[in-house]
Design a protein around this motif. Sequence first.
Motif, PDB file in Angstrom:
ATOM      1  N   LEU A   1       0.834  -1.215   0.000  1.00  0.00           N
ATOM      2  CA  LEU A   1       0.000   0.000   0.000  1.00  0.00           C
ATOM      3  C   LEU A   1       0.870   1.268   0.000  1.00  0.00           C
ATOM      4  CD1 LEU A   1      -2.841   1.352   0.250  1.00  0.00           C
ATOM      5  CD2 LEU A   1      -2.488   1.279   2.744  1.00  0.00           C
ATOM      6  N   ILE A   2       1.896   1.276   0.832  1.00  0.00           N
ATOM      7  CA  ILE A   2       2.767   2.457   0.890  1.00  0.00           C
ATOM      8  C   ILE A   2       3.486   2.641  -0.454  1.00  0.00           C
ATOM      9  CG2 ILE A   2       4.669   3.605   2.108  1.00  0.00           C
ATOM     10  CD1 ILE A   2       4.025   1.609   4.497  1.00  0.00           C
ATOM     11  N   ARG A   3       3.983   1.525  -0.993  1.00  0.00           N
ATOM     12  CA  ARG A   3       4.704   1.597  -2.274  1.00  0.00           C
ATOM     13  C   ARG A   3       3.788   2.136  -3.380  1.00  0.00           C
ATOM     14  NH1 ARG A   3       5.572  -3.779  -3.515  1.00  0.00           N
ATOM     15  NH2 ARG A   3       3.720  -3.587  -4.826  1.00  0.00           N
ATOM     16  N   GLU A   4       2.584   1.590  -3.474  1.00  0.00           N
ATOM     17  CA  GLU A   4       1.677   1.993  -4.547  1.00  0.00           C
ATOM     18  C   GLU A   4       1.145   3.413  -4.351  1.00  0.00           C
ATOM     19  OE1 GLU A   4       0.934   0.291  -7.403  1.00  0.00           O
ATOM     20  OE2 GLU A   4       2.474  -1.123  -6.734  1.00  0.00           O
ATOM     21  N   SER A   5       1.096   3.876  -3.105  1.00  0.00           N
ATOM     22  CA  SER A   5       0.631   5.241  -2.847  1.00  0.00           C
ATOM     23  C   SER A   5       1.682   6.257  -3.270  1.00  0.00           C
ATOM     24  CB  SER A   5       0.318   5.440  -1.362  1.00  0.00           C
ATOM     25  OG  SER A   5      -0.670   4.531  -0.944  1.00  0.00           O
ATOM     26  N   GLY A   6       2.947   5.845  -3.188  1.00  0.00           N
ATOM     27  CA  GLY A   6       4.032   6.741  -3.586  1.00  0.00           C
ATOM     28  C   GLY A   6       4.387   7.773  -2.534  1.00  0.00           C
ATOM     29  N   VAL A   7       3.760   7.688  -1.363  1.00  0.00           N
ATOM     30  CA  VAL A   7       4.053   8.616  -0.263  1.00  0.00           C
ATOM     31  C   VAL A   7       4.107   7.842   1.049  1.00  0.00           C
ATOM     32  CG1 VAL A   7       3.049  10.712  -1.270  1.00  0.00           C
ATOM     33  CG2 VAL A   7       1.572   9.110  -0.018  1.00  0.00           C
ATOM     34  N   PRO A   8       4.849   8.362   2.022  1.00  0.00           N
ATOM     35  CA  PRO A   8       4.780   7.747   3.355  1.00  0.00           C
ATOM     36  C   PRO A   8       3.356   7.925   3.897  1.00  0.00           C
ATOM     37  CG  PRO A   8       6.591   9.353   3.209  1.00  0.00           C
ATOM     38  CD  PRO A   8       5.759   9.519   1.981  1.00  0.00           C
ATOM     39  N   ILE A   9       2.889   6.949   4.658  1.00  0.00           N
ATOM     40  CA  ILE A   9       1.512   6.986   5.167  1.00  0.00           C
ATOM     41  C   ILE A   9       1.513   7.241   6.677  1.00  0.00           C
ATOM     42  CG2 ILE A   9      -0.579   5.602   5.548  1.00  0.00           C
ATOM     43  CD1 ILE A   9      -0.160   4.343   2.835  1.00  0.00           C
ATOM     44  N   ALA A  10       0.861   8.336   7.075  1.00  0.00           N
ATOM     45  CA  ALA A  10       0.752   8.679   8.496  1.00  0.00           C
ATOM     46  C   ALA A  10      -0.436   7.931   9.077  1.00  0.00           C
ATOM     47  CB  ALA A  10       0.568  10.183   8.665  1.00  0.00           C
ATOM     48  N   ALA A  11      -0.211   7.199  10.162  1.00  0.00           N
ATOM     49  CA  ALA A  11      -1.289   6.364  10.697  1.00  0.00           C
ATOM     50  C   ALA A  11      -1.152   6.068  12.186  1.00  0.00           C
ATOM     51  CB  ALA A  11      -1.341   5.035   9.939  1.00  0.00           C
ATOM     52  N   PRO A  12      -2.213   6.285  12.933  1.00  0.00           N
ATOM     53  CA  PRO A  12      -2.314   5.716  14.279  1.00  0.00           C
ATOM     54  C   PRO A  12      -3.073   4.392  14.149  1.00  0.00           C
ATOM     55  CG  PRO A  12      -4.109   7.243  13.948  1.00  0.00           C
ATOM     56  CD  PRO A  12      -3.393   7.108  12.612  1.00  0.00           C
ATOM     57  N   SER A  13      -3.391   3.748  15.260  1.00  0.00           N
ATOM     58  CA  SER A  13      -4.181   2.521  15.207  1.00  0.00           C
ATOM     59  C   SER A  13      -5.601   2.829  14.715  1.00  0.00           C
ATOM     60  CB  SER A  13      -4.218   1.874  16.588  1.00  0.00           C
ATOM     61  OG  SER A  13      -4.616   2.817  17.557  1.00  0.00           O
ATOM     62  N   ALA A  14      -6.241   1.839  14.072  1.00  0.00           N
ATOM     63  CA  ALA A  14      -7.522   2.060  13.401  1.00  0.00           C
ATOM     64  C   ALA A  14      -8.727   1.775  14.297  1.00  0.00           C
ATOM     65  CB  ALA A  14      -7.586   1.211  12.130  1.00  0.00           C
ATOM     66  N   ASN A  15      -8.679   2.280  15.525  1.00  0.00           N
ATOM     67  CA  ASN A  15      -9.801   2.137  16.461  1.00  0.00           C
ATOM     68  C   ASN A  15     -10.351   3.514  16.790  1.00  0.00           C
ATOM     69  OD1 ASN A  15      -7.028   2.187  17.674  1.00  0.00           O
ATOM     70  ND2 ASN A  15      -8.229   2.799  19.467  1.00  0.00           N
ATOM     71  N   LEU A  16     -11.568   3.576  17.323  1.00  0.00           N
ATOM     72  CA  LEU A  16     -12.043   4.830  17.896  1.00  0.00           C
ATOM     73  C   LEU A  16     -11.156   5.150  19.099  1.00  0.00           C
ATOM     74  CD1 LEU A  16     -15.935   4.371  17.843  1.00  0.00           C
ATOM     75  CD2 LEU A  16     -14.594   6.001  16.484  1.00  0.00           C
ATOM     76  N   ALA A  17     -10.845   6.417  19.283  1.00  0.00           N
ATOM     77  CA  ALA A  17      -9.951   6.814  20.376  1.00  0.00           C
ATOM     78  C   ALA A  17     -10.444   6.232  21.698  1.00  0.00           C
ATOM     79  CB  ALA A  17      -9.863   8.331  20.462  1.00  0.00           C
ATOM     80  N   GLY A  18      -9.515   5.662  22.463  1.00  0.00           N
ATOM     81  CA  GLY A  18      -9.859   5.116  23.770  1.00  0.00           C
ATOM     82  C   GLY A  18     -10.199   3.640  23.769  1.00  0.00           C
TER      83      GLY A  18
END
Length: 361
Positions: free
Chosen positions: A138-155
């Motif tokens: 996914l990162i390679r195909e996007s061509g940019v670094p991907i900024a990401a926290p965990s994919a849950n609702l906060a808390g």
Amino acid sequence: MEDISVNTKVLRVDPQNIDIDIIREAAEAIRRGGTVAFPTETVYGLGADTYNPEAVKKVFIAKRRPMDNPLIVHIHSMEQLYEIAVKVPPEAERLARRFWPGPMTLLLWKAERVPPEVTAGRPTVAVRMPAHPVALALIRESGVPIAAPSANLAGRPSPTTGEHVVRDLFGRVDVILDAGETVYGVESTIVDLTRDPPVLLRPGGLPVEEVERELGKRVEVPPFARGLGQADVALAPGMKYRHYAPLKRLVIVEGDYGDLRAYASKVIDVVRREAAKGVRPVVLCSSETAPYYEAQGIRYVELGPRGNIFIVARNLFKTFRLIDELPDVDAAFMEGFEERGLGLAVMNRARKASGFSIIRV
Ligand code: AMP
Ligand code: MG
């Protein structure tokens, strides 16, 4: 807080046999400034184009995450490291060579081009190269670094399956890539290399002992990294919030794990006292102690063996989510584990998830 309604596309992908067209569809969403939840070897992440501040803001809104809690930048090559970080010390290169791709995040000085939305206005950036074929593609195909926290609702507990992500973020993000269960089940180990000695900001999938062995020096482990008390906000902004928590009450019962029979009988005393007050308890325990609860007719859920703490870490968040679903249960009483290897990450998550509700027996 601003709320949203987004048309979410759930795309299934087999990590053993990746359909590149699916990855390209998700990458297209990233390039267009959208949000994509994707699997990593630790937990699922919710990503956006690092260089697009509007896209990055969508991540915070989708998660209901406070804007002062920075994200991790995910890269797929060492070139991307030098794109986002400056004054990279030899220690970073050494650790990267040894542990990337893998569950280790390095805190470094940020490059000009990383927008303040990613780092919550800080001069530092957290960066890692994940060891998951879907994430790397996914990162390679996007061509940019991907900024990401965990994919849950906060808390909430971090998601370790695509289903967890769907439950928390369906209708709030553009794409969810579902590739089944993650490997580690706890987030990455974060090491601050802008300090000497380096500081452990968060224990995770890579034991800090291994980082120390590779560097040939001590890494400082502050109390907040053990999940004890609140963090120094200047050091670790993300640590000041309640995290990983089930909705039901969670209590950690810590003790001496040298004599497990004696320890379990003290946990049983605690649980009996609670039951006498009308609380309907469940014990979250190790495989080694499960027979003691079984023999006493006490309800329990096994986290995994003390002899293989990797399994305990892997089961932790999904068990926190499970507590909320158990009928006729008001509160969970979790056994403590030794703070060695992955045990440190387990205890950090457990203590925080309990809201520091800790009983020593
Ligand atoms: P998450 O993976 O959801 O836990 O979110 C990323 C974590 O990385 C947060 O908890 C932050 O504390 C940490 N982090 C990211 N960037 C920084 C930074 N510049 N300084 C300190 N911690 C950071
Ligand atoms: Mg998180």
